[in-house]
Design an enzyme around this catalytic site. Structure first.
Site, PDB file in Angstrom:
ATOM      1  N   ASN A 208       1.338  -1.218  -0.112  1.00  0.00           N
ATOM      2  CA  ASN A 208       0.124  -0.140   0.099  1.00  0.00           C
ATOM      3  C   ASN A 208       0.495   1.403   0.148  1.00  0.00           C
ATOM      4  O   ASN A 208       1.744   1.133   0.122  1.00  0.00           O
ATOM      5  CB  ASN A 208      -0.909  -0.027   0.970  1.00  0.00           C
ATOM      6  CG  ASN A 208      -0.208   0.219   2.591  1.00  0.00           C
ATOM      7  OD1 ASN A 208       0.664   1.178   2.986  1.00  0.00           O
ATOM      8  ND2 ASN A 208      -0.874  -0.833   3.140  1.00  0.00           N
ATOM      9  N   ASP A 276      -4.180  -6.013   4.847  1.00  0.00           N
ATOM     10  CA  ASP A 276      -5.338  -7.643   4.852  1.00  0.00           C
ATOM     11  C   ASP A 276      -5.481  -8.975   4.439  1.00  0.00           C
ATOM     12  O   ASP A 276      -5.396  -9.551   4.824  1.00  0.00           O
ATOM     13  CB  ASP A 276      -6.497  -7.194   4.887  1.00  0.00           C
ATOM     14  CG  ASP A 276      -6.650  -5.530   5.563  1.00  0.00           C
ATOM     15  OD1 ASP A 276      -6.514  -5.588   7.157  1.00  0.00           O
ATOM     16  OD2 ASP A 276      -7.773  -4.533   5.323  1.00  0.00           O
ATOM     17  N   LYS A 286       9.612 -17.044  -9.764  1.00  0.00           N
ATOM     18  CA  LYS A 286       8.488 -15.306 -10.922  1.00  0.00           C
ATOM     19  C   LYS A 286       8.041 -15.734 -11.958  1.00  0.00           C
ATOM     20  O   LYS A 286       8.506 -17.207 -12.202  1.00  0.00           O
ATOM     21  CB  LYS A 286      10.335 -14.266 -11.484  1.00  0.00           C
ATOM     22  CG  LYS A 286       9.174 -14.098 -12.768  1.00  0.00           C
ATOM     23  CD  LYS A 286      10.394 -12.612 -13.285  1.00  0.00           C
ATOM     24  CE  LYS A 286       9.633 -12.172 -14.048  1.00  0.00           C
ATOM     25  NZ  LYS A 286      10.706 -10.892 -14.944  1.00  0.00           N
ATOM     26  N   PRO A 303      -2.286 -12.294   9.802  1.00  0.00           N
ATOM     27  CA  PRO A 303      -3.231 -12.031  11.166  1.00  0.00           C
ATOM     28  C   PRO A 303      -3.595 -10.726  11.577  1.00  0.00           C
ATOM     29  O   PRO A 303      -3.358  -9.592  10.892  1.00  0.00           O
ATOM     30  CB  PRO A 303      -1.986 -12.691  11.848  1.00  0.00           C
ATOM     31  CG  PRO A 303      -0.484 -13.049  11.031  1.00  0.00           C
ATOM     32  CD  PRO A 303      -1.603 -13.088   9.262  1.00  0.00           C
ATOM     33  N   ASP A 304      -4.525 -10.790  12.754  1.00  0.00           N
ATOM     34  CA  ASP A 304      -5.320  -9.392  12.649  1.00  0.00           C
ATOM     35  C   ASP A 304      -3.879  -9.125  13.788  1.00  0.00           C
ATOM     36  O   ASP A 304      -3.790  -9.296  15.594  1.00  0.00           O
ATOM     37  CB  ASP A 304      -6.692  -9.462  13.263  1.00  0.00           C
ATOM     38  CG  ASP A 304      -6.711  -8.301  12.946  1.00  0.00           C
ATOM     39  OD1 ASP A 304      -6.253  -7.256  13.977  1.00  0.00           O
ATOM     40  OD2 ASP A 304      -7.901  -7.847  13.147  1.00  0.00           O
ATOM     41  N   ILE A 305      -3.165  -8.624  13.714  1.00  0.00           N
ATOM     42  CA  ILE A 305      -2.407  -7.701  14.870  1.00  0.00           C
ATOM     43  C   ILE A 305      -3.190  -7.116  15.980  1.00  0.00           C
ATOM     44  O   ILE A 305      -2.436  -7.444  17.198  1.00  0.00           O
ATOM     45  CB  ILE A 305      -0.741  -7.331  14.473  1.00  0.00           C
ATOM     46  CG1 ILE A 305      -0.265  -7.581  13.365  1.00  0.00           C
ATOM     47  CG2 ILE A 305       0.168  -6.741  15.018  1.00  0.00           C
ATOM     48  CD1 ILE A 305       0.655  -7.699  12.251  1.00  0.00           C
ATOM     49  N   PHE A 322      -4.590   2.354  14.868  1.00  0.00           N
ATOM     50  CA  PHE A 322      -5.187   3.577  13.874  1.00  0.00           C
ATOM     51  C   PHE A 322      -6.042   3.227  12.471  1.00  0.00           C
ATOM     52  O   PHE A 322      -5.928   0.969  11.955  1.00  0.00           O
ATOM     53  CB  PHE A 322      -4.050   4.003  13.455  1.00  0.00           C
ATOM     54  CG  PHE A 322      -3.137   4.696  13.437  1.00  0.00           C
ATOM     55  CD1 PHE A 322      -2.647   5.769  13.162  1.00  0.00           C
ATOM     56  CD2 PHE A 322      -2.034   4.583  14.781  1.00  0.00           C
ATOM     57  CE1 PHE A 322      -2.493   7.178  13.792  1.00  0.00           C
ATOM     58  CE2 PHE A 322      -1.368   5.482  15.450  1.00  0.00           C
ATOM     59  CZ  PHE A 322      -1.438   6.357  14.791  1.00  0.00           C
ATOM     60  N   LYS A 336     -14.048  -0.592  14.745  1.00  0.00           N
ATOM     61  CA  LYS A 336     -13.207  -1.140  14.963  1.00  0.00           C
ATOM     62  C   LYS A 336     -12.202  -1.207  16.210  1.00  0.00           C
ATOM     63  O   LYS A 336     -12.336  -1.952  16.640  1.00  0.00           O
ATOM     64  CB  LYS A 336     -12.467  -0.432  14.091  1.00  0.00           C
ATOM     65  CG  LYS A 336     -11.196  -1.440  14.452  1.00  0.00           C
ATOM     66  CD  LYS A 336      -9.740   0.053  12.714  1.00  0.00           C
ATOM     67  CE  LYS A 336      -8.591  -1.151  12.637  1.00  0.00           C
ATOM     68  NZ  LYS A 336      -8.140  -0.821  12.030  1.00  0.00           N
TER      69      LYS A 336
END
Length: 399
Positions: A208, A276, A286, A303-305, A322, A336
Site C-alpha cells: 500500500n 489484510d 518468478k 493475522p490481525d495484529i 489506527f 473497529k
C-alpha cells in the site's frame, strides 16, 4: 527546571527572528544562561546589540574570529551548552544540517556539538511543504534532532498554512522537556509503522502507499519524552528515528512475531498499514507472462495484529490502533475499536483528495470509549507529539 542550564541559541535569518528576543527573556527568567549565535541573515532582522543586551553574554557571529579561534572557540561553544536551540531554523539551516555542511559558524557548531539539538522551523508555507524540506526533516528527526512546530497560521508574506515559528512559550516548554528525564522515563512502548509487503513471487508483492512517516514521528516523539521504544517497521520510505530499537520486517506474519517478541510493554501503538490479505499460492519462482493467460491468485487472510495483542496474555495496559478510512471515518473507527478490543483508535481520512497517505500532514480523530476528539490538520510531527503527550498523561510516571 532550567536554573543553571546553559542554552546555545542560534538565531537564523527570517522575520520570526524577533521572537528569539522574547525566548531569550523567558529563558533567563527561568534561570538559564543563553549564549547567542546570530547568523548573517539573522542580523538582517534583529540587531547584534539587542541580542547581546538581552542575553547578557557576548554575541558570536564569525567562524573565523581570530581571538576565539586561537583556542578553537567554535568547538568550545558547541560543547559547553546543555542544549543547542535553533530558532528560527530556516529551510537553509535545515538543509545544511541534513547534508552535513559546515560553511559558517552556525552550521559548524551544529556539526561539532555533542549535545542534543532542538530546532524551531520557520519559513514560507511552500518552502515547508517542498519535498526537499520534508526529506531534510525526515533526515534530521532520524538523526535524533528535536523539533517544535511549525505552527499553522497567517505569515508575513501574506500566505496561510504551516510554517510559522512556534511561540516562545511553546519553545520554552520544549526546552524544559528536552532537558528533563521526560514523563515516559522507565516506560517501554511498542510502535509499529510502515506498510507490509506480501509476496506474489520472488519479484512481485502486494503493498500500500503508507510512507511510515506518522509511525516514525510517533517513535521519535515517545523517545523524546524518555520512553524506551521498540520500533517494528515494514519496508517504509521514511527512515526510522535514531535512539530507538528498530526491528525490520516485510510481511504481516513477520510483524506479528516481532511484536509478540517485544512484549511486555507499557503501551503499544499500531500505526502500521498492515495488508489484510496475503497470496496463498505464492510462487517460488518468478511468474512468467503467457500470452492470453492470466495468473490466478488465491488470497488468505493475514493475522490481525491489533486484535491479537488486544486480547494477548501480555496485553499492554494501553493499546492504540489506527484506522485509515475513506468514508464514514468516525463510525467505522468506533466499530473497529469495539471489534478489535483496543483502548483508543486514531482515525483519519486517507481519501486521495486529502493527500494524507504519503503526505506531510495528518488530520485525526482520537476515539476512546468515552469520547471523540477532532484534531485540526497538523504536520505529522506535531500530531505525533500530541499523541505522545496524551500517552504520557494516561500512563503516568513509571513505578
Amino acid at each position: 527546571m532550567l536554573a543553571g542550564k546553559r542554552i546555545l541559541l542560534i538565531i537564523g535569518g527570517g522575520i520570526a527572528a524577533y521572537k528569539a528576543l522574547e525566548l531569550i527573556r523567558l529563558l533567563r527568567g527561568q534561570g538559564a544562561s543563553v549564549t547567542p549565535v546570530l547568523t548573517r541573515a539573522g542580523a538582517e532582522f534583529v540587531t547584534p546589540l539587542s541580542v547581546a543586551a538581552l542575553a547578557g553574554e557576548p554575541l558570536h557571529q564569525d567562524l573565523f574570529d581570530l581571538t576565539t579561534e586561537a583556542e578553537m572557540g567554535h568547538i568550545q561553544l558547541s560543547r559547553a551548552a546543555d542544549l543547542v536551540v535553533v530558532a528560527p531554523c530556516t529551510a537553509d539551516l535545515m538543509a545544511k544540517m541534513a547534508q552535513g555542511h559546515a560553511t559558517d559558524l552556525a552550521s559548524t557548531l551544529l556539526m561539532a556539538t555533542d549535545k542534543r539539538v532542538l530546532i524551531a522551523p520557520a519559513m514560507n508555507v511552500r518552502m515547508w511543504e517542498h519535498p526537499a524540506t520534508q526529506r531534510n526533516l525526515a533526515t534530521l528527526t532520524g538523526d535524533g534532532i528535536l523539533t517544535i512546530g511549525p505552527d499553522i497560521g497567517d505569515m508575513a508574506c501574506g500566505e496561510h498554512g504551516p510554517g510559522r515559528m512556534a511561540e516562545p512559550a511553546a519553545i520554552l516548554a520544549a526546552i524544559d522537556t528536552a532537558l528533563s528525564d521526560g514523563p515516559l522515563k522507565g516506560r517501554h512502548i511498542l510502535v509499529t509503522s510502515g506498510p507490509t509487503h506480501e509476496p506474489i513471487d520472488p519479484v512481485r508483492y502486494i503493498a500500500n502507499r503508507s510512507s511510515g512517516q506518522q509511525g516514525s514521528a510517533l517513535a521519535a516523539a515517545l523517545r523524546d519524552l524518555g520512553a524506551q521504544v521498540s520500533f517494528v517497521t515494514g519496508p517504509a520510505s521514511t527512515p526510522p528515528p535514531a535512539g530507538v530499537t528498530v526491528i525490520r520486517v516485510d510481511t504481516a506474519q513477520q510483524m506479528l512475531e516481532a511484536v509478540q517478541s517485544a512484549l511486555p510493554a507499557d503501551a503499544a501503538i499500531f500505526a502500521a498499514a498492515v495488508a489484510d490479505w496475503r497470496v496463498k499460492n505464492e510462487a517460488g519462482q518468478k511468474m512468467k507472462k503467457i500470452a492470453g493467460a492470466l495468473p490466478t491468485l488465491e488470497f488468505a487472510e493475514n493475522p490481525d495484529i491489533l486484535a491479537t495483542i488486544s486480547h494477548h496474555a501480555q496485553r499492554p495496559p494501553l493499546v492504540v490502533g489506527f484506522a485509515a478510512e475513506t468514508e464514514s471515518v468516525i463510525a467505522h473507527a468506533q466499530a473497529k475499536r469495539l471489534r478489535k478490543g483496543c483502548d483508543w483508535i486514531i482515525a483519519n481520512d486517507v481519501s486521495p483528495a486529502t493527500g494524507i497517505m504519503g503526505g506531510a500532514e495528518n488530520a485525526v480523530h482520537l476515539i476512546t470509549a468515552d469520547s471523540v476528539e477532532d484534531w485540526p490538520r497538523l504536520p505529522k510531527a506535531e500530531v505525533a507529539r500530541r499523541i505522545a503527550a496524551r500517552i504520557a498523561a494516561t500512563l503516568g510516571p513509571a513505578a
